[in-house]
Design a protein around this motif. Structure first.
Motif, PDB file in Angstrom:
ATOM      1  N   ASN A  52      -2.699  -7.538   0.294  1.00 34.93           N
ATOM      2  CA  ASN A  52      -2.501  -8.317   1.519  1.00 34.93           C
ATOM      3  C   ASN A  52      -3.079  -7.486   2.659  1.00 34.93           C
ATOM      4  O   ASN A  52      -2.376  -6.673   3.259  1.00 34.93           O
ATOM      5  CB  ASN A  52      -1.023  -8.633   1.738  1.00 34.93           C
ATOM      6  CG  ASN A  52      -0.793  -9.600   2.888  1.00 34.93           C
ATOM      7  OD1 ASN A  52      -1.536  -9.606   3.869  1.00 34.93           O
ATOM      8  ND2 ASN A  52       0.238 -10.429   2.768  1.00 34.93           N
ATOM      9  N   HIS A  53      -4.343  -7.682   2.917  1.00 38.00           N
ATOM     10  CA  HIS A  53      -5.057  -6.806   3.847  1.00 38.00           C
ATOM     11  C   HIS A  53      -4.525  -6.932   5.273  1.00 38.00           C
ATOM     12  O   HIS A  53      -4.377  -5.918   5.975  1.00 38.00           O
ATOM     13  CB  HIS A  53      -6.549  -7.113   3.811  1.00 38.00           C
ATOM     14  CG  HIS A  53      -7.380  -6.083   4.502  1.00 38.00           C
ATOM     15  ND1 HIS A  53      -7.524  -4.800   4.017  1.00 38.00           N
ATOM     16  CD2 HIS A  53      -8.085  -6.125   5.662  1.00 38.00           C
ATOM     17  CE1 HIS A  53      -8.296  -4.099   4.825  1.00 38.00           C
ATOM     18  NE2 HIS A  53      -8.645  -4.877   5.838  1.00 38.00           N
ATOM     19  N   THR A  54      -4.241  -8.139   5.696  1.00 39.17           N
ATOM     20  CA  THR A  54      -3.733  -8.331   7.058  1.00 39.17           C
ATOM     21  C   THR A  54      -2.403  -7.618   7.247  1.00 39.17           C
ATOM     22  O   THR A  54      -2.177  -6.933   8.257  1.00 39.17           O
ATOM     23  CB  THR A  54      -3.568  -9.828   7.368  1.00 39.17           C
ATOM     24  OG1 THR A  54      -4.826 -10.479   7.219  1.00 39.17           O
ATOM     25  CG2 THR A  54      -3.059 -10.044   8.788  1.00 39.17           C
ATOM     26  N   LEU A  55      -1.513  -7.756   6.273  1.00 34.28           N
ATOM     27  CA  LEU A  55      -0.222  -7.071   6.339  1.00 34.28           C
ATOM     28  C   LEU A  55      -0.420  -5.559   6.307  1.00 34.28           C
ATOM     29  O   LEU A  55       0.277  -4.820   7.009  1.00 34.28           O
ATOM     30  CB  LEU A  55       0.657  -7.519   5.169  1.00 34.28           C
ATOM     31  CG  LEU A  55       2.060  -6.908   5.077  1.00 34.28           C
ATOM     32  CD1 LEU A  55       2.869  -7.203   6.333  1.00 34.28           C
ATOM     33  CD2 LEU A  55       2.789  -7.425   3.834  1.00 34.28           C
ATOM     34  N   ALA A  56      -1.374  -5.094   5.517  1.00 31.97           N
ATOM     35  CA  ALA A  56      -1.650  -3.658   5.437  1.00 31.97           C
ATOM     36  C   ALA A  56      -2.045  -3.104   6.799  1.00 31.97           C
ATOM     37  O   ALA A  56      -1.558  -2.037   7.213  1.00 31.97           O
ATOM     38  CB  ALA A  56      -2.766  -3.401   4.424  1.00 31.97           C
ATOM     39  N   LEU A  57      -2.902  -3.808   7.498  1.00 34.85           N
ATOM     40  CA  LEU A  57      -3.340  -3.353   8.822  1.00 34.85           C
ATOM     41  C   LEU A  57      -2.161  -3.282   9.788  1.00 34.85           C
ATOM     42  O   LEU A  57      -2.062  -2.346  10.591  1.00 34.85           O
ATOM     43  CB  LEU A  57      -4.418  -4.288   9.372  1.00 34.85           C
ATOM     44  CG  LEU A  57      -5.742  -4.335   8.606  1.00 34.85           C
ATOM     45  CD1 LEU A  57      -6.682  -5.375   9.218  1.00 34.85           C
ATOM     46  CD2 LEU A  57      -6.415  -2.967   8.564  1.00 34.85           C
ATOM     47  N   ALA A  67       5.550   3.197   5.668  1.00 33.51           N
ATOM     48  CA  ALA A  67       4.814   1.945   5.835  1.00 33.51           C
ATOM     49  C   ALA A  67       3.304   2.189   5.819  1.00 33.51           C
ATOM     50  O   ALA A  67       2.539   1.394   5.276  1.00 33.51           O
ATOM     51  CB  ALA A  67       5.230   1.261   7.137  1.00 33.51           C
ATOM     52  N   MET A  68       2.888   3.302   6.403  1.00 32.23           N
ATOM     53  CA  MET A  68       1.460   3.640   6.434  1.00 32.23           C
ATOM     54  C   MET A  68       0.938   3.926   5.022  1.00 32.23           C
ATOM     55  O   MET A  68      -0.161   3.524   4.656  1.00 32.23           O
ATOM     56  CB  MET A  68       1.224   4.836   7.351  1.00 32.23           C
ATOM     57  CG  MET A  68       1.502   4.545   8.818  1.00 32.23           C
ATOM     58  SD  MET A  68       1.492   6.040   9.852  1.00 32.23           S
ATOM     59  CE  MET A  68      -0.274   6.305  10.074  1.00 32.23           C
ATOM     60  N   TYR A  69       1.754   4.596   4.230  1.00 33.56           N
ATOM     61  CA  TYR A  69       1.354   4.883   2.851  1.00 33.56           C
ATOM     62  C   TYR A  69       1.275   3.586   2.055  1.00 33.56           C
ATOM     63  O   TYR A  69       0.320   3.357   1.304  1.00 33.56           O
ATOM     64  CB  TYR A  69       2.347   5.850   2.203  1.00 33.56           C
ATOM     65  CG  TYR A  69       1.842   6.461   0.912  1.00 33.56           C
ATOM     66  CD1 TYR A  69       1.190   7.690   0.916  1.00 33.56           C
ATOM     67  CD2 TYR A  69       2.019   5.812  -0.307  1.00 33.56           C
ATOM     68  CE1 TYR A  69       0.714   8.249  -0.262  1.00 33.56           C
ATOM     69  CE2 TYR A  69       1.547   6.365  -1.489  1.00 33.56           C
ATOM     70  CZ  TYR A  69       0.901   7.582  -1.461  1.00 33.56           C
ATOM     71  OH  TYR A  69       0.418   8.121  -2.635  1.00 33.56           O
ATOM     72  N   LEU A  70       2.271   2.717   2.223  1.00 32.54           N
ATOM     73  CA  LEU A  70       2.265   1.425   1.548  1.00 32.54           C
ATOM     74  C   LEU A  70       1.049   0.604   1.980  1.00 32.54           C
ATOM     75  O   LEU A  70       0.451  -0.112   1.159  1.00 32.54           O
ATOM     76  CB  LEU A  70       3.557   0.670   1.846  1.00 32.54           C
ATOM     77  CG  LEU A  70       3.671  -0.745   1.264  1.00 32.54           C
ATOM     78  CD1 LEU A  70       3.608  -0.710  -0.263  1.00 32.54           C
ATOM     79  CD2 LEU A  70       4.961  -1.409   1.732  1.00 32.54           C
ATOM     80  N   ALA A  71       0.679   0.707   3.237  1.00 35.61           N
ATOM     81  CA  ALA A  71      -0.485  -0.031   3.745  1.00 35.61           C
ATOM     82  C   ALA A  71      -1.728   0.278   2.922  1.00 35.61           C
ATOM     83  O   ALA A  71      -2.509  -0.611   2.579  1.00 35.61           O
ATOM     84  CB  ALA A  71      -0.717   0.317   5.209  1.00 35.61           C
ATOM     85  N   GLY A  72      -1.898   1.543   2.594  1.00 34.99           N
ATOM     86  CA  GLY A  72      -3.055   1.930   1.792  1.00 34.99           C
ATOM     87  C   GLY A  72      -3.011   1.384   0.378  1.00 34.99           C
ATOM     88  O   GLY A  72      -4.047   1.212  -0.261  1.00 34.99           O
ATOM     89  N   THR A 101      -3.855   8.141   1.128  1.00 34.03           N
ATOM     90  CA  THR A 101      -4.007   6.784   1.654  1.00 34.03           C
ATOM     91  C   THR A 101      -5.425   6.525   2.159  1.00 34.03           C
ATOM     92  O   THR A 101      -6.113   5.615   1.706  1.00 34.03           O
ATOM     93  CB  THR A 101      -2.999   6.540   2.793  1.00 34.03           C
ATOM     94  OG1 THR A 101      -1.676   6.649   2.276  1.00 34.03           O
ATOM     95  CG2 THR A 101      -3.191   5.163   3.399  1.00 34.03           C
ATOM     96  N   VAL A 102      -5.868   7.320   3.110  1.00 30.76           N
ATOM     97  CA  VAL A 102      -7.181   7.106   3.727  1.00 30.76           C
ATOM     98  C   VAL A 102      -8.309   7.373   2.732  1.00 30.76           C
ATOM     99  O   VAL A 102      -9.247   6.579   2.607  1.00 30.76           O
ATOM    100  CB  VAL A 102      -7.348   7.988   4.984  1.00 30.76           C
ATOM    101  CG1 VAL A 102      -8.773   7.894   5.515  1.00 30.76           C
ATOM    102  CG2 VAL A 102      -6.359   7.569   6.059  1.00 30.76           C
ATOM    103  N   ALA A 103      -8.224   8.469   2.014  1.00 29.73           N
ATOM    104  CA  ALA A 103      -9.292   8.817   1.073  1.00 29.73           C
ATOM    105  C   ALA A 103      -9.447   7.769  -0.018  1.00 29.73           C
ATOM    106  O   ALA A 103     -10.562   7.418  -0.407  1.00 29.73           O
ATOM    107  CB  ALA A 103      -9.023  10.188   0.458  1.00 29.73           C
TER     108      ALA A 103
END
Length: 229
Positions: A52-57, A67-72, A101-103
């Motif tokens: 769910n890309h929108t929710l991730a953002l 939440a940031m980790y889950l976003a990734g 997450t970012v990598a």
């Protein structure tokens, strides 16, 4: 997606968090706001949400580490543009976010090579470490970058020249890049091993935790043996 969905996820994360996990994550660099949710529990949520890309953002913008980790985990790498990747790299304030997450998202994106090579030039520890972690992941995934042996060799030379004076987490991820190159780029196994030998034992401050820096030469050998099997 409206914010009520974000609030629901945050409530779920709050219920799953624990003081013990918060204590452990704090030693590694996490800071408020966060609830202390185990990765295993985040994985269960991810399996329910899937992508769910929108929710991730939206989750990433909460500044809550869990939440940031889950976003990734629920973001779609193919929908990430270069500006968003750079934004995430700038907001990822500790290594679980920058190097995982970012990598992970960057390595699977259309801009993997571009952003990673930009990031490793950064003077900011978390951004440079995200860059080296992304490059390492690209090698394990047999990304097209994997075929550019001249560039990879030049990056190994960069590691050798810069690792003695590099920032703490950059040393760690540089070491990881040497391991990845030696393990997954057959043409450069010997060269990466030689670099590892010349680098010697890499000392990284692990914040008083039990985590250790992988010894590159033996790790390359173990990975190669495992891959042969």
């Amino acid at each position: 997606m409206d914010m009520s969905e974000v609030d629901q996820i945050l409530d779920q994360l709050r219920q799953l968090g624990s003081d013990q996990t918060k204590k452990v994550l704090s030693k590694h660099g996490a800071r408020e706001p966060f609830f202390g949710v185990k990765v295993a529990d985040l994985t269960k949520i991810q399996k329910t949400i899937k992508v769910n890309h929108t929710l991730a953002l939206q989750l990433f913008e909460t500044r809550n580490s869990d939440a940031m980790y889950l976003a990734g985990m629920i973001a779609d790498p193919q929908q990430m543009d270069e500006a968003t990747l750079n934004h995430w790299a700038n907001k990822a304030y500790w290594y679980m976010l920058s190097e995982y997450t970012v990598a992970r998202i960057a390595a699977d994106s259309k801009y993997a090579e571009k952003v990673s090579l930009d990031w490793v030039q950064s003077d900011q520890e978390r951004i440079a470490s995200a860059g080296w972690a992304t490059l390492s992941l690209m090698l394990t995934k047999s990304h097209p970058f994997h075929l550019n042996t001249k560039l990879i060799q030049s990056l190994l030379q960069k590691v050798e020249a810069q690792i003695p004076n590099a920032h703490n987490r950059v040393k760690y991820t540089m070491n990881g890049f040497v391991i990845a190159a030696g393990s997954y780029v057959t043409e450069l196994t010997d060269f990466a091993t030689e670099v590892a030998l010349r680098n010697g034992k890499i000392k990284v401050d692990m914040g008083g935790t039990a985590c250790k820096v992988p010894e590159a030469v033996s790790y390359i050998q173990k990975t190669l043996a495992r891959r042969k099997k």
